[in-house]
Enzyme design. Structure first.
Site, PDB file in Angstrom:
ATOM      1  N   HIS A  66       1.428  -1.211  -0.108  1.00 21.98           N
ATOM      2  CA  HIS A  66       0.077  -0.148   0.396  1.00 21.98           C
ATOM      3  C   HIS A  66       0.570   0.986   0.096  1.00 21.98           C
ATOM      4  O   HIS A  66       1.638   0.959   0.671  1.00 21.98           O
ATOM      5  CB  HIS A  66      -0.871  -0.281   1.631  1.00 21.98           C
ATOM      6  CG  HIS A  66      -1.688   1.422   1.133  1.00 21.98           C
ATOM      7  ND1 HIS A  66      -1.498   2.114   0.892  1.00 21.98           N
ATOM      8  CD2 HIS A  66      -3.315   0.769   0.986  1.00 21.98           C
ATOM      9  CE1 HIS A  66      -2.577   3.008   1.772  1.00 21.98           C
ATOM     10  NE2 HIS A  66      -4.123   2.239   0.922  1.00 21.98           N
TER      11      HIS A  66
ATOM     12  N   TYR B 199      -7.342  10.462   4.852  1.00 24.96           N
ATOM     13  CA  TYR B 199      -7.495  11.729   6.037  1.00 24.96           C
ATOM     14  C   TYR B 199      -8.439  12.916   5.685  1.00 24.96           C
ATOM     15  O   TYR B 199      -7.935  13.618   4.670  1.00 24.96           O
ATOM     16  CB  TYR B 199      -5.937  12.360   6.715  1.00 24.96           C
ATOM     17  CG  TYR B 199      -4.932  10.710   6.850  1.00 24.96           C
ATOM     18  CD1 TYR B 199      -4.645  10.209   8.083  1.00 24.96           C
ATOM     19  CD2 TYR B 199      -4.006  10.733   5.913  1.00 24.96           C
ATOM     20  CE1 TYR B 199      -4.604   9.730   8.188  1.00 24.96           C
ATOM     21  CE2 TYR B 199      -3.002  10.031   6.243  1.00 24.96           C
ATOM     22  CZ  TYR B 199      -2.854   8.981   7.591  1.00 24.96           C
ATOM     23  OH  TYR B 199      -2.505   7.815   8.093  1.00 24.96           O
TER      24      TYR B 199
ATOM     25  N   PRO C 122      -2.120   6.918  17.548  1.00 24.71           N
ATOM     26  CA  PRO C 122      -1.546   5.637  16.602  1.00 24.71           C
ATOM     27  C   PRO C 122      -1.704   6.757  15.399  1.00 24.71           C
ATOM     28  O   PRO C 122      -2.317   5.654  13.790  1.00 24.71           O
ATOM     29  CB  PRO C 122      -3.447   4.998  16.944  1.00 24.71           C
ATOM     30  CG  PRO C 122      -3.832   6.595  17.605  1.00 24.71           C
ATOM     31  CD  PRO C 122      -3.038   6.324  18.695  1.00 24.71           C
TER      32      PRO C 122
ATOM     33  N   LYS D  11       2.956   4.011  14.182  1.00 21.55           N
ATOM     34  CA  LYS D  11       4.312   3.610  14.138  1.00 21.55           C
ATOM     35  C   LYS D  11       4.333   2.230  15.382  1.00 21.55           C
ATOM     36  O   LYS D  11       5.395   2.425  15.464  1.00 21.55           O
ATOM     37  CB  LYS D  11       5.543   5.055  14.757  1.00 21.55           C
ATOM     38  CG  LYS D  11       5.217   5.836  13.758  1.00 21.55           C
ATOM     39  CD  LYS D  11       6.215   5.705  12.413  1.00 21.55           C
ATOM     40  CE  LYS D  11       6.470   6.547  11.617  1.00 21.55           C
ATOM     41  NZ  LYS D  11       7.233   6.746  10.413  1.00 21.55           N
TER      42      LYS D  11
ATOM     43  N   TYR E  44       6.935   8.814   6.329  1.00 25.87           N
ATOM     44  CA  TYR E  44       5.691   8.563   7.082  1.00 25.87           C
ATOM     45  C   TYR E  44       6.246   7.058   6.769  1.00 25.87           C
ATOM     46  O   TYR E  44       5.768   6.266   7.546  1.00 25.87           O
ATOM     47  CB  TYR E  44       5.192   8.540   6.267  1.00 25.87           C
ATOM     48  CG  TYR E  44       3.059   8.214   5.770  1.00 25.87           C
ATOM     49  CD1 TYR E  44       2.182   8.446   7.079  1.00 25.87           C
ATOM     50  CD2 TYR E  44       2.800   7.696   5.108  1.00 25.87           C
ATOM     51  CE1 TYR E  44       1.166   8.287   7.283  1.00 25.87           C
ATOM     52  CE2 TYR E  44       0.863   7.016   4.421  1.00 25.87           C
ATOM     53  CZ  TYR E  44       0.326   7.170   6.010  1.00 25.87           C
ATOM     54  OH  TYR E  44      -1.078   6.930   6.371  1.00 25.87           O
TER      55      TYR E  44
END
Ligand code: RFL
Length: 405
Positions: free
Chosen positions: A83, A213, A305, A309, A402
């Site tokens: 992804h 997001y 979250p 990570k 990221y």
């Protein structure tokens, strides 16, 4: 008449006692067994519980490399999916970031944490690893000596057990016995982002082929694929909201609103199978070594979250700790263990920094509403999102952080 009964503790031992059978404890257990080190994993919950606890899903390339290096990645290569795109939805429209095509071209592997835990456990048992379920560590004692011990409650016996070891690995999460047993002077850096999320699992196919997001005046909403049939959603809620405060219908309506379904298409609805409230906070324990007690995973540091990570840091720390323990047993000295803390803390702080940045990008910062602070921060957030949409340099920085740990 009061009856006082004193029980003699059962005595057991292992060279390394590992507390907790999450990603950190099970990666560590596997690597210690592979190195021929006598260890036991003590886990408070049942096997069924740890194998079905849905949490993380996004594994970083470095995590996959670690698991590959030790032959622990078969399941995720068979069933996981790569992804590399996220989509931001704001009042100025939406934009996609193909972070997997930027920089080094690295992507996440989506593989539910409970499946990874199931794989790690199966491998550990196949290799002859010892594990005790329904065995809660109550406290770690004498960590400043070379014979620390852990007192546990036994599932089928009134008597406690005393597990004596050379080292104790605290992989039992944020509320575990390892943290409770740290010396009072231990430094714990804590930061509360002041934001809460309703974390949801829905029996519904993903609604977009990206991590979503949504930045909205009503609060943040997030969309994360878990499998072709299951999607995780997050919905920012006021602090103190009970998990069952909102009906399924209200949740879907609110998600549609914040994800701007009118502009981008409706979400694919389904039964909400799990819900829980997460207060976004983070902390770091320093150092990670206290004599014979070593911390890894959430026991060492909790990350909000927002940037996925936690599980990745847990696995990175477990590999590093396994290497240090192997060296300590082989050489008969603790030099490698001395280095463990500093090495892992550098990764932890870098992840904390990015998570902090990401949390600021996605939310209104509470407490800024007075004296025009809210407007100021909302404008900064807009400027940040614009920069992320238009600046190649900013996108490269985002991509590197990221997917990295
Ligand atoms: P775990 O997984 O919490 O495992 C600790 C184990 O210790 C046991 N335990 C005890 N055992 C014996 N005695 C005691 N006294 C004990 N106390 C506790 C527990 O039963 C448990 O089995 O910690 P570990 O191994 O450090 O792993 C950390 C990760 O689980 C955590 O960081 C992640 O799940 C965080 N996280 C995510 N991380 C990612 O990298 N990517 C993601 O996409 C991601 N999504 C998430 C997440 C965490 C979430 N929650 C929990 C807020 C999504 C959510 C909703």
């Amino acid at each position: 008449m009061t009856e006082t009964r004193t029980f003699q503790a059962l005595q057991k031992s292992a060279d390394v006692v590992v507390l907790g059978a999450g990603p950190a404890g099970l990666v560590l257990g596997n690597l210690l067994v592979a190195a021929g080190i006598d260890c036991v994993v003590l886990e408070r919950a049942t096997r069924q519980h740890v194998q079905t606890r849905a949490r993380a899903g996004f594994l970083a390339p470095n995590t996959v490399r670690i698991l590959d290096r030790h032959g622990l990645a078969d399941g995720l290569h068979r069933h996981g999916r790569t992804h590399g795109t996220c989509e931001f939805r704001t009042e100025e429209g939406s934009f996609r970031l193909d972070y997997g095509a930027l920089g080094r071209g690295e992507q996440h592997t989506v593989y539910p944490q409970q499946n990874l835990v199931t794989d790690l456990l199966a491998r550990y048992l196949d290799a002859g690893g010892r594990i005790r379920f329904r065995t809660e560590a109550l406290a770690v004692h004498d960590a400043d000596s070379t014979r620390p011990y852990v007192i546990t409650g036994e599932p089928d016996d009134d008597r406690p057990t005393r597990w004596t070891a050379r080292y104790v690995a605290g992989c039992d999460g944020r509320h575990g016995a390892a943290r409770r047993s740290l010396p009072a002077a231990t430094v714990r850096h804590h930061h509360d982002h002041g934001v809460s999320w309703l974390g949801l699992l829905a029996e519904a196919p993903p609604s977009l082929d990206a991590v979503g997001y949504a930045v909205h005046d009503r609060g943040f909403a997030g969309h994360m694929t878990r499998s072709p049939q299951i999607t995780r959603y997050y919905l920012q809620c006021p602090r103190g909201t009970p998990a069952d405060a909102w009906s399924d219908e209200r949740i879907w309506d609110e998600l549609d609103l914040r994800m701007r379904a009118v502009e981008h298409g409706p979400l694919r609805r389904g039964r909400i199978t799990e819900r829980g409230v997460i207060d976004l906070a983070c902390d770091v324990v320093e150092p990670l070594r206290h004599g014979s007690l070593l911390l890894a995973g959430d026991a060492a540091s909790l990350t909000a979250p927002a940037a996925a990570k936690g599980a990745n840091l847990a696995i990175l720390a477990a590999e590093s700790l396994a290497g240090a323990l192997t060296e300590a047993f082989a050489r008969g000295d603790d030099t490698a263990l001395d280095r463990y803390s500093a090495r892992v803390l550098a990764h932890i702080w870098r992840s904390q920094e990015f998570t902090h940045w990401m949390t600021g990008l996605l939310h209104e910062i509470p407490g800024q509403e007075h004296s025009g602070g809210s407007f100021f921060h909302a404008s900064l957030r807009r400027a940040r999102l614009r920069s992320l949409r238009t600046s190649r340099t900013h996108q490269l920085w985002f991509a590197e952080n990221y997917v990295g740990v």
